[in-house]
Design an enzyme around this catalytic site. Structure first.
Site, PDB file in Angstrom:
ATOM      1  N   VAL A 122      -0.480 -12.705  34.377  1.00  0.00           N
ATOM      2  CA  VAL A 122      -1.345 -13.944  34.932  1.00  0.00           C
ATOM      3  C   VAL A 122      -0.719 -15.481  34.664  1.00  0.00           C
ATOM      4  O   VAL A 122      -1.114 -15.446  33.119  1.00  0.00           O
ATOM      5  CB  VAL A 122      -2.349 -13.919  35.476  1.00  0.00           C
ATOM      6  CG1 VAL A 122      -2.383 -14.947  36.801  1.00  0.00           C
ATOM      7  CG2 VAL A 122      -2.889 -12.846  36.674  1.00  0.00           C
ATOM      8  N   CYS A 123       0.612 -15.805  35.529  1.00  0.00           N
ATOM      9  CA  CYS A 123       1.117 -16.867  34.598  1.00  0.00           C
ATOM     10  C   CYS A 123       1.421 -17.149  33.355  1.00  0.00           C
ATOM     11  O   CYS A 123       2.337 -16.013  32.290  1.00  0.00           O
ATOM     12  CB  CYS A 123      -0.501 -18.313  34.418  1.00  0.00           C
ATOM     13  SG  CYS A 123       0.584 -19.786  34.357  1.00  0.00           S
ATOM     14  N   THR A 124       1.129 -17.994  31.868  1.00  0.00           N
ATOM     15  CA  THR A 124       1.276 -17.987  30.887  1.00  0.00           C
ATOM     16  C   THR A 124       0.504 -16.485  29.668  1.00  0.00           C
ATOM     17  O   THR A 124       1.094 -16.705  28.369  1.00  0.00           O
ATOM     18  CB  THR A 124       0.898 -19.460  30.117  1.00  0.00           C
ATOM     19  OG1 THR A 124      -0.005 -19.580  30.596  1.00  0.00           O
ATOM     20  CG2 THR A 124       2.040 -20.363  30.453  1.00  0.00           C
ATOM     21  N   THR A 175       7.246 -15.701  34.815  1.00  0.00           N
ATOM     22  CA  THR A 175       5.914 -16.280  34.394  1.00  0.00           C
ATOM     23  C   THR A 175       6.091 -17.993  34.905  1.00  0.00           C
ATOM     24  O   THR A 175       6.948 -18.098  36.286  1.00  0.00           O
ATOM     25  CB  THR A 175       6.255 -17.005  32.376  1.00  0.00           C
ATOM     26  OG1 THR A 175       5.191 -17.105  31.989  1.00  0.00           O
ATOM     27  CG2 THR A 175       7.244 -18.244  31.801  1.00  0.00           C
TER      28      THR A 175
END
Length: 317
Positions: free
Chosen positions: A102-104, A122
């Protein structure tokens, strides 16, 4: 029962953890025996999130059970992870049936070599860095999530919820995912290839008022004559001056901006209405269904009918 193991570390983004966890927990509540959700930090110690919350893990990584789904959240902590955690991911990541970031959270996976040769995404602010630091990864900055085999990566924080819902739908079916989405009061499914930004957010807002007004006009009238000449007249500038100024102040050409607005509008109508393709093509300024089809295939990799089949709710099909 599928074990979902969420990795915790200091300065993790709390919503990257709790968003997907709430989705899987909601699915388990509705259908007992579906998921076992566990958290683990490197040494089993509590971690402090970037917003100041303290999370207490269930396990140390060394003692955690083998997961079906291994989930790596993002946050500021991904940029200074303990190398031991990267080593653990390198060894244990390939053993999971599903690897999710998730995300970074894509950064630790990339550092561990788990995204090499794959398409991934990302958070938009880190896509360029991810691509630069890891050239073996095909980084796509546009979608809210990308699924490549057993590896799934997602963009900014709320996209982790979208991805988790897609995984629940894959595991348990659409009804189960819809139940969770209704309980959490979120959309059942934003398509993974939906852009992280709308056209208006992807472009910078022009500084000069006439150009801002043109941006707004384009958004509100996708079916109008949006040629450079017509837009320049509206901005009271020569076509050449208008084109240069628009790109300088928004970061994209007028044609590119118009293209994104029309495609975004068409996608919404394909997802949310039962309007025919011919009608939608006219409404969005394409003129003909063939012109809209070419735009969909070029940008999304699928024709409008296929896009609707995959992403529209059953009620609009």
């Amino acid at each position: 029962m599928r074990t979902v193991l969420v990795i915790l570390f200091d300065d993790v983004q709390s919503l990257d953890v709790t968003g997907p966890v709430e989705v899987f927990a909601g699915a388990e509540a509705g259908r007992a025996g579906s998921y076992r959700i566990l958290t683990a930090s490197l040494d089993g110690a509590p971690v402090r999130t970037s917003s100041g919350l303290t999370l207490v893990p269930d396990h140390a990584l060394a003692d955690a059970p083998a997961p079906h789904t291994l989930l790596v959240p993002g946050g500021a902590g991904t940029r200074h992870l303990d190398p031991r955690l990267t080593d653990w991911l390198r060894e244990h990541g390939p053993r999971a049936e599903r690897l999710v970031s998730v995300c970074t959270g894509a950064i630790p996976l990339a550092t561990a070599g788990l995204l090499d040769g794959r398409r991934a995404t990302t958070h938009w602010a880190y896509c360029d860095k991810l691509a630069r630091d890891h050239p073996a990864i095909d980084v796509d900055p546009d979608p809210i999530y990308v699924r490549d085999g057993q590896v799934s990566t997602s963009a900014g924080v709320t996209s982790g919820i979208d991805l988790a819902l897609a995984l629940v739908e894959e595991d348990l079916g659409r009804d189960a995912a819809l139940m969770v989405a209704r309980y959490l009061v979120v959309f059942l499914r934003r398509p993974g290839n939906q852009a992280q930004f709308s056209a208006q957010l992807a472009a910078q807002t022009a500084q000069r008022e006439p150009l801002r007004e043109v941006q707004q006009w384009i958004t509100e009238h996708p079916d109008a004559d949006l040629s450079v000449e017509s837009l320049a007249t509206r901005a009271r500038l020569s076509p050449r001056h208008f084109a240069r100024a628009f790109q300088a102040e928004t970061g994209m050409t007028p044609g590119r901006y118009v293209e994104r607005v029309r495609l975004e509008h068409a996608r919404r109508l394909m997802e949310d209405t039962a309007d025919g393709i011919e009608e939608i093509s006219r409404t969005c300024g394409y003129g003909t269904p063939e012109a809209m089809r070419r735009a969909f295939v070029r940008t999304l990799g699928s024709a409008p009918a296929e896009y609707r089949r995959r992403f529209s709710p059953a009620s609009t099909r």
